[in-house]
Enzyme design. Structure first.
Site, PDB file in Angstrom:
ATOM      1  N   GLY A 107      -9.363   5.581  10.265  1.00  0.00           N
ATOM      2  CA  GLY A 107      -9.856   4.927   9.247  1.00  0.00           C
ATOM      3  C   GLY A 107     -10.911   5.467   8.446  1.00  0.00           C
ATOM      4  O   GLY A 107     -11.428   5.098   7.367  1.00  0.00           O
ATOM      5  N   GLU A 120      -8.275   7.758  16.570  1.00  0.00           N
ATOM      6  CA  GLU A 120      -6.892   8.044  15.872  1.00  0.00           C
ATOM      7  C   GLU A 120      -7.059   8.284  14.614  1.00  0.00           C
ATOM      8  O   GLU A 120      -6.702   7.645  13.535  1.00  0.00           O
ATOM      9  CB  GLU A 120      -5.985   6.621  16.160  1.00  0.00           C
ATOM     10  CG  GLU A 120      -5.842   6.266  17.497  1.00  0.00           C
ATOM     11  CD  GLU A 120      -5.341   4.946  17.477  1.00  0.00           C
ATOM     12  OE1 GLU A 120      -5.164   4.183  16.054  1.00  0.00           O
ATOM     13  OE2 GLU A 120      -5.149   4.450  18.579  1.00  0.00           O
ATOM     14  N   GLY A 177      -6.504  10.262  11.102  1.00  0.00           N
ATOM     15  CA  GLY A 177      -5.438  10.796  10.132  1.00  0.00           C
ATOM     16  C   GLY A 177      -5.971  11.500   8.877  1.00  0.00           C
ATOM     17  O   GLY A 177      -6.200  12.627   8.902  1.00  0.00           O
ATOM     18  N   ARG A 178      -6.286  10.614   8.092  1.00  0.00           N
ATOM     19  CA  ARG A 178      -6.798  10.994   6.668  1.00  0.00           C
ATOM     20  C   ARG A 178      -8.040  12.023   6.754  1.00  0.00           C
ATOM     21  O   ARG A 178      -8.004  13.166   6.014  1.00  0.00           O
ATOM     22  CB  ARG A 178      -7.115   9.715   5.830  1.00  0.00           C
ATOM     23  CG  ARG A 178      -7.653  10.139   4.411  1.00  0.00           C
ATOM     24  CD  ARG A 178      -7.936   8.989   3.667  1.00  0.00           C
ATOM     25  NE  ARG A 178      -7.242   7.773   3.748  1.00  0.00           N
ATOM     26  CZ  ARG A 178      -6.407   7.399   3.089  1.00  0.00           C
ATOM     27  NH1 ARG A 178      -6.067   8.090   1.977  1.00  0.00           N
ATOM     28  NH2 ARG A 178      -5.735   6.173   3.302  1.00  0.00           N
ATOM     29  N   ARG A 199       0.411   7.859  -3.932  1.00  0.00           N
ATOM     30  CA  ARG A 199      -0.878   7.131  -3.859  1.00  0.00           C
ATOM     31  C   ARG A 199      -1.642   6.316  -4.944  1.00  0.00           C
ATOM     32  O   ARG A 199      -1.939   5.417  -4.811  1.00  0.00           O
ATOM     33  CB  ARG A 199      -2.082   7.891  -3.254  1.00  0.00           C
ATOM     34  CG  ARG A 199      -1.671   8.231  -1.639  1.00  0.00           C
ATOM     35  CD  ARG A 199      -2.828   8.991  -1.037  1.00  0.00           C
ATOM     36  NE  ARG A 199      -3.982   8.085  -0.785  1.00  0.00           N
ATOM     37  CZ  ARG A 199      -5.046   8.125  -1.484  1.00  0.00           C
ATOM     38  NH1 ARG A 199      -5.277   8.540  -2.369  1.00  0.00           N
ATOM     39  NH2 ARG A 199      -5.882   7.220  -1.367  1.00  0.00           N
ATOM     40  N   TYR A 216      -1.607   2.239  -4.621  1.00  0.00           N
ATOM     41  CA  TYR A 216      -2.832   1.800  -4.624  1.00  0.00           C
ATOM     42  C   TYR A 216      -4.088   2.408  -5.297  1.00  0.00           C
ATOM     43  O   TYR A 216      -4.981   2.535  -4.960  1.00  0.00           O
ATOM     44  CB  TYR A 216      -3.328   1.623  -3.178  1.00  0.00           C
ATOM     45  CG  TYR A 216      -2.801   2.533  -1.993  1.00  0.00           C
ATOM     46  CD1 TYR A 216      -2.003   1.886  -0.958  1.00  0.00           C
ATOM     47  CD2 TYR A 216      -2.987   3.741  -2.033  1.00  0.00           C
ATOM     48  CE1 TYR A 216      -1.670   2.598   0.098  1.00  0.00           C
ATOM     49  CE2 TYR A 216      -2.771   4.615  -1.080  1.00  0.00           C
ATOM     50  CZ  TYR A 216      -1.950   4.014   0.102  1.00  0.00           C
ATOM     51  OH  TYR A 216      -1.575   4.809   1.198  1.00  0.00           O
ATOM     52  N   CYS A 243      10.933   7.738 -14.024  1.00  0.00           N
ATOM     53  CA  CYS A 243      11.063   6.737 -15.110  1.00  0.00           C
ATOM     54  C   CYS A 243      10.609   5.622 -14.238  1.00  0.00           C
ATOM     55  O   CYS A 243      11.397   4.610 -14.251  1.00  0.00           O
ATOM     56  CB  CYS A 243      12.692   6.719 -15.347  1.00  0.00           C
ATOM     57  SG  CYS A 243      13.536   8.318 -15.946  1.00  0.00           S
ATOM     58  N   GLU A 244       9.350   5.420 -14.467  1.00  0.00           N
ATOM     59  CA  GLU A 244       8.634   4.058 -14.282  1.00  0.00           C
ATOM     60  C   GLU A 244       7.169   4.392 -14.715  1.00  0.00           C
ATOM     61  O   GLU A 244       6.734   5.497 -14.835  1.00  0.00           O
ATOM     62  CB  GLU A 244       8.345   4.127 -12.500  1.00  0.00           C
ATOM     63  CG  GLU A 244       9.278   4.147 -11.734  1.00  0.00           C
ATOM     64  CD  GLU A 244       9.878   2.755 -11.392  1.00  0.00           C
ATOM     65  OE1 GLU A 244       9.173   1.729 -11.703  1.00  0.00           O
ATOM     66  OE2 GLU A 244      10.973   2.564 -10.770  1.00  0.00           O
ATOM     67  N   TYR A 262      -0.906  11.503   3.640  1.00  0.00           N
ATOM     68  CA  TYR A 262      -0.147  10.359   2.632  1.00  0.00           C
ATOM     69  C   TYR A 262       0.285  11.084   1.508  1.00  0.00           C
ATOM     70  O   TYR A 262       0.404  10.295   0.404  1.00  0.00           O
ATOM     71  CB  TYR A 262      -1.038   8.982   2.751  1.00  0.00           C
ATOM     72  CG  TYR A 262      -1.658   8.435   4.111  1.00  0.00           C
ATOM     73  CD1 TYR A 262      -0.686   8.165   4.846  1.00  0.00           C
ATOM     74  CD2 TYR A 262      -3.082   8.736   4.391  1.00  0.00           C
ATOM     75  CE1 TYR A 262      -1.332   7.757   6.215  1.00  0.00           C
ATOM     76  CE2 TYR A 262      -3.429   8.269   5.700  1.00  0.00           C
ATOM     77  CZ  TYR A 262      -2.720   7.601   6.191  1.00  0.00           C
ATOM     78  OH  TYR A 262      -2.927   7.402   7.615  1.00  0.00           O
TER      79      TYR A 262
HETATM   80  C1  LIG Z   1      -2.870   4.856  10.099  1.00  0.00           C
HETATM   81  C2  LIG Z   1      -3.144   4.777  11.255  1.00  0.00           C
HETATM   82  C3  LIG Z   1      -4.130   5.462  11.776  1.00  0.00           C
HETATM   83  C4  LIG Z   1      -4.716   6.683  10.844  1.00  0.00           C
HETATM   84  O1  LIG Z   1      -5.627   6.208   9.749  1.00  0.00           O
HETATM   85  P1  LIG Z   1      -6.529   6.978   8.815  1.00  0.00           P
HETATM   86  O2  LIG Z   1      -7.060   6.117   7.891  1.00  0.00           O
HETATM   87  O3  LIG Z   1      -5.616   8.032   8.332  1.00  0.00           O
HETATM   88  O4  LIG Z   1      -7.362   7.591   9.701  1.00  0.00           O
HETATM   89  C5  LIG Z   1      -4.743   5.329  12.935  1.00  0.00           C
HETATM   90  N1  LIG Z   1      -4.336   4.405  13.795  1.00  0.00           N
HETATM   91  C6  LIG Z   1      -3.270   3.360  13.523  1.00  0.00           C
HETATM   92  C7  LIG Z   1      -2.856   2.459  14.432  1.00  0.00           C
HETATM   93  C8  LIG Z   1      -2.734   3.695  12.182  1.00  0.00           C
HETATM   94  O5  LIG Z   1      -1.907   2.959  11.613  1.00  0.00           O
END
Ligand SMILES: *Cc1c(COP(=O)(O)O)cnc(C)c1O
Length: 422
Positions: A244, A282, A284-285, A321, A325, A352-353, A381
């Site tokens: 997150g 965990e 991601g982004r 994206r 949002y 077409c949106e 994403y």
């Molecule tokens: C999507 C997700 C992440 C990664 O979130 P980021 O904002 O991309 O870091 C980590 N854990 C869980 C359970 C998720 O669903």
């Protein structure tokens, strides 16, 4: 010009380069739209987190859903990452890189029987359990296989991530996690079930969070539970704070990986119980977002009354994206003409949106048709959420490493799109 968040992008020669490769050369060879990722940036992002955790038991997982390309997974696997998966498909991807399943945590609110069995047979590190019903399903399936499933409860700490409602997950009203007040009873239940082994606690409060406070609030809620559990004889092995952490798309100022880990580490390392727990993350982004861009070509400029539109060959089916949002991405000219004044354009795609826009009111110095534009911060994403909407083949993915380029997913053809249909 260089971009502070994207040191792998260089514009000093008047033409944008990804590492040492010029973007017009990429467009000429591979066409547009094209995803361009930087190996150096992916590795540097990884190192920023792992270096801050040296000397303490920790596992930094990459959240596969942000960008699931096998070559990207392989870069993180080689660097020593664990993986956070949310489906059986992601499990198969991760195992295909050769990563041992014991470095994989399985999140998600709707794990099917088949997915749970596949993860049990593979031997994942942990199931991040999101409900009592899921807990019992995992127990039953593990008993049937003669196994004990390692489980962690995903606690919903009821903190406001101060992010967009679609990417906030840690409030009571969200579908995610087990309410903080119910966690204790469910832990007791779990510790009595024969097919389970309670190993951890986790949360994930949302995405694109740019302040430290929500993370600290969530961590404190987890630590309260860790203490109560310990007093009742339920001893955990790891604490997983989820992902997150936000990135800079425009003018956001999220904590750096080092500052983020430093603050969490300080709290954990001074806590009598938590200092012994393995810290799991965990991300991601924050690992991939600013390591990628979407290269697109201008098709037309058009004017509807007061408004000017730059119609490009990328669209919401590629990068959803903005439509989904109101996600902001910087959009820049690949070879900006120095002596031309900027005008304001809405950058839109061919779909077409009316929701098919990539940026609104952007100051651009356009020469005319066939100009190249780079949509920045598109590594997370982006391709992962792309679709064939409007029967548009998905774009090619290119991985740059110094002066070299590899196609890590070829552009889809119209023929390949039609092939599976009867
Ligand atoms: C999507 C997700 C992440 C990664 O979130 P980021 O904002 O991309 O870091 C980590 N854990 C869980 C359970 C998720 O669903």
């Amino acid at each position: 010009m260089t971009f502070t968040q994207m040191p792998w992008i260089d514009c000093s020669a008047g033409v944008m380069h990804a590492e040492e490769v010029s973007l017009p050369a990429l467009a000429a060879q591979f066409g547009t739209p094209a995803w361009v990722y930087s190996t150096q940036a992916l590795r540097a992002n990884w190192r920023a987190f792992s270096a801050a955790l040296v000397g303490r038991p920790a596992l930094v997982c990459y959240a596969v859903k942000a960008n699931a390309n096998l070559s990207i997974l392989r870069i993180f696997a080689e660097a020593g990452a664990g993986f956070d998966i949310v489906s059986g498909g992601e499990l198969a991807r991760v195992l295909a890189t050769g990563v041992p399943a014991r470095k994989v945590v399985f999140s998600g609110v709707g794990k099917s029987r088949a997915e749970i069995v596949a993860a049990l047979e593979a031997g994942v590190k942990c199931f991040n359990v999101e409900s009592a019903a899921e807990l019992h399903r995992i127990n039953t399936l593990a008993c049937g296989l003669g196994l004990r499933a390692p489980v962690s409860l995903r606690v919903n700490p009821d903190v406001d991530a101060q992010s967009h409602p679609y990417i906030s997950t840690g409030l009571r009203e969200n579908k995610f996690g087990i309410p903080h007040g119910d966690a204790l009873a469910l832990y007791r239940e779990a510790s009595d079930l024969p097919g389970l082994r309670v190993t951890g606690i986790d949360c994930h409060i949302g995405s694109q969070i740019t302040a430290m406070e929500p993370f600290m609030a969530a961590l404190n809620k987890l630590l309260e539970l860790v203490e109560t559990l310990a007093s009742q004889g339920i001893v955990l092995e790891h604490l997983d704070l989820g992902g997150g952490l936000g990135i800079t798309y425009n003018d956001e100022t999220p904590p750096s990986p080092a500052a983020f880990i430093g603050a969490i580490r300080e709290r954990l390392d001074t806590h009598p119980i938590a200092r012994k727990l393995e810290a799991v993350f965990e991300f991601g982004r924050s690992l991939v977002g600013n390591a990628g861009l979407l290269l697109t070509r201008l098709e037309y400029v058009k004017h509807n009354g007061e408004r000017a539109f730059a119609v490009v060959d990328a669209a919401m089916n590629d990068l959803i994206r903005p439509a989904l949002y109101q996600g902001y991405h910087q959009i820049v000219e690949v070879a900006p003409p120095p002596d031309r004044p900027a005008s304001l354009y809405d950058v839109v795609g061919p779909v077409c949106e009316s929701g098919d826009w990539l940026g609104k009111n952007r100051a651009l110095r356009l020469r005319g048709n066939d100009d190249l534009l780079a949509i920045l911060s598109a590594g997370a994403y982006g391709m992962a959420m792309s679709s064939n909407y409007n029967s548009r083949p998905r774009a090619v993915e290119l991985l740059v490493d110094s002066g070299e380029v590899r196609v890590i997913r070829p552009r889809e053809s119209v023929a390949s799109m039609l092939q599976a249909e009867v």
